[in-house]
Scaffold this active site. Structure first.
Site, mmCIF file in Angstrom:
data_model
loop_
_atom_site.group_PDB
_atom_site.id
_atom_site.type_symbol
_atom_site.label_atom_id
_atom_site.label_comp_id
_atom_site.label_asym_id
_atom_site.label_seq_id
_atom_site.Cartn_x
_atom_site.Cartn_y
_atom_site.Cartn_z
ATOM 1 N N HIS A 249 -0.033 -23.045 28.823
ATOM 2 C CA HIS A 249 -0.996 -24.129 28.564
ATOM 3 C C HIS A 249 -1.158 -24.956 29.827
ATOM 4 O O HIS A 249 -0.332 -24.911 30.749
ATOM 5 C CB HIS A 249 -0.544 -25.017 27.400
ATOM 6 C CG HIS A 249 0.767 -25.727 27.668
ATOM 7 N ND1 HIS A 249 0.865 -26.828 28.483
ATOM 8 C CD2 HIS A 249 2.019 -25.474 27.238
ATOM 9 C CE1 HIS A 249 2.121 -27.239 28.536
ATOM 10 N NE2 HIS A 249 2.844 -26.425 27.798
ATOM 11 N N ASP A 376 15.449 -16.771 13.937
ATOM 12 C CA ASP A 376 16.792 -16.493 14.439
ATOM 13 C C ASP A 376 17.733 -17.649 14.118
ATOM 14 O O ASP A 376 17.505 -18.782 14.555
ATOM 15 C CB ASP A 376 16.730 -16.277 15.959
ATOM 16 C CG ASP A 376 17.974 -15.624 16.502
ATOM 17 O OD1 ASP A 376 19.026 -16.287 16.508
ATOM 18 O OD2 ASP A 376 17.908 -14.450 16.914
ATOM 19 N N SER A 391 7.837 -23.650 26.480
ATOM 20 C CA SER A 391 6.460 -23.209 26.712
ATOM 21 C C SER A 391 6.447 -22.162 27.823
ATOM 22 O O SER A 391 6.968 -22.400 28.910
ATOM 23 C CB SER A 391 5.581 -24.387 27.123
ATOM 24 O OG SER A 391 5.470 -25.309 26.072
#
Length: 452
Positions: A249, A376, A391
């Site tokens: 991003h 998980d 990210s």
């Protein structure tokens, strides 16, 4: 009167049948049947319509396309739409096929076949160091022009939050110190400082009158920033171009929320020292220590909607992948199990189980192309799910790079968004076009750089 009633009843019955038909799964499947399909060379793509109608298909353009293991030609070939259809192409290129219902042309479908890109997945933690193209205005500081009369000369002159200050008195502004020196000189000379700024796509020239402040210095009443830094995750490395992608991003200014225009930047090694777990309403974060003394890993040449890109100084090595892996086309990514790779401790890349819950848009590039859920138990226990700094973490599904983690759901850290990998890799390819890149290490994927 009776005739009108009969016509009215017929119209009502017909309208009811149409409405009921549009509610059937078969109708919805037919409407959703794609007009364009991307297909990797030599791989199969399955379609399912569940339509109980006699049908045929023929080739309108191109060649080398198989449907249900039969080569298509210009002659219509009978098929059944009630079962799955399997597409396969033998060569890259554009092919167009046409479906017929009851012998009548119904829909044309363009098949674009390409050789899958192959990249090295990342997952490594990086320190991101950026210098902006100018000085970013992030707020105002009220100065006392006289007792009881605070004011900001910059605001009075029309400078607003988010503006990018480019020059002061004709000299380029690179650092905050450059701006401070220009203001100080103008103030001591008893004149205005002329500031050139960019607001969106427009450039403006304003004059600001500095005010004296305690300590016999001059100020114009602004809070500014000349760059940004933080911890992120390297997403992939392309061994053919030497380019990498990270974050997934755009980097924005934390105060203004506007994309950060970069002058220069670099990525360095980051060691994760601790994790602040995310909870509902409060995203967690990775706490990292930058290691610039171990040399800069690469430059940052672009800050885009799909993350940062640049060239690595050395090839990437991932302990889980001895060779580059294919990049999944957008149409191949599907709801189901997948794996995410990221760092929780120091520089050790680990593998964690996730679930791709939805693919939001396969046709229009977006940094929110899929929804993922962390399943998980180890990752949920240690971090609560997705935290800031993750990210850019790569998502692998069916042995291919399927997506890149981009955002966390603030109210549910176990869920987040990802960008489809195809879009991010294509952006990397476009940025790398025209770049001269002939390194000696291009095929050496066994180097110790980035090793864990």
């Amino acid at each position: 009167m009776g005739g009108l009633n009969r016509r009215g009843w017929c119209g009502l019955i017909l309208a009811t049948l149409i409405v009921l038909t549009t509610l059937t799964p078969q109708f919805r499947s037919a409407v959703a049947f794609p007009e364009a399909i991307k297909l990797p060379v030599g791989e199969c793509h399955s379609l399912r319509l569940n339509l109980p109608f006699p049908a045929a298909v023929r080739l309108r353009q191109g060649s080398g396309l198989k449907l249900n293991n039969r080569w298509l030609t210009g002659q219509p070939a009978s098929i059944s739409l009630s079962g799955p259809l399997t597409l396969e192409s033998a060569r890259p290129g554009r092919t167009e096929m046409e479906f017929l219902l009851f012998g009548i042309p119904w829909k044309r479908v363009v098949v674009n076949t390409k050789v899958p890109e192959r990249i090295v997945p990342g997952g490594h933690s990086i320190g991101v160091l950026l210098t902006s193209q100018g000085i970013i205005v992030v707020g105002y500081d009220n100065l006392s022009a006289s007792p009881g009369r605070p004011r900001s000369p910059a605001r009075d002159a029309g400078i607003t939050t988010g503006d990018l200050l480019l020059e002061a008195d004709g000299k380029a502004l690179v650092t905050i110190t450059d701006l401070a020196q220009a203001v100080e000189q103008a103030g001591r000379e008893g004149r205005s400082v002329r500031i050139k700024l960019r607001r969106g796509a427009d450039t403006h020239l304003v004059e600001v009158d500095p005010l004296p402040s305690p300590g016999n210095h001059y100020r114009i009443g602004l809070y500014v920033r000349d760059g940004a830094n933080g911890v992120g995750t390297l997403s992939f490395y392309d061994p053919l171009t030497g380019y990498y992608g990270a974050l997934g991003h755009v980097i924005t200014d934390p105060d203004t929320g506007t994309p950060l225009p970069i002058r220069e930047g670099s990525i360095v090694k980051a060691l994760i020292s601790s994790i602040t777990a995310g909870v509902r309403g409060h995203p967690g974060e990775k706490i990292g220590v930058f290691q610039p003394e171990e040399n800069t890993w690469g430059d940052i040449s672009a800050n885009t909607e799909f993350g940062i890109f640049g060239q690595l100084n050395m090839p990437l090595r991932n302990p889980y992948f001895k060779e580059p892996i294919p990049v999944a086309l957008a149409g191949e990514v599907h709801p189901g199990p997948a794996e995410m790779y990221t760092v929780l401790e120091r520089d050790r890349v680990e593998r964690f189980q996730i679930e791709i819950e939805r693919v939001l848009n396969r046709e229009t590039p977006s940094d929110k192309g899929l929804v993922l859920c962390i399943t998980d138990p180890t990752l949920l226990r240690k971090s609560g799910g997705i935290v800031q700094g993750m990210s850019g973490s790569p998502i692998i599904q069916d042995g291919k790079l399927a997506g890149i983690v981009t955002h966390v759901f603030v109210n549910d850290p176990s869920h987040g968004f990802g960008v489809l990998a195809e879009w991010m890799v294509e952006k990397s390819k476009r940025l790398a076009e025209g770049t001269v890149f002939v390194p000696s290490f291009i095929a050496d994927l066994s180097a110790d750089v980035f090793a864990n």
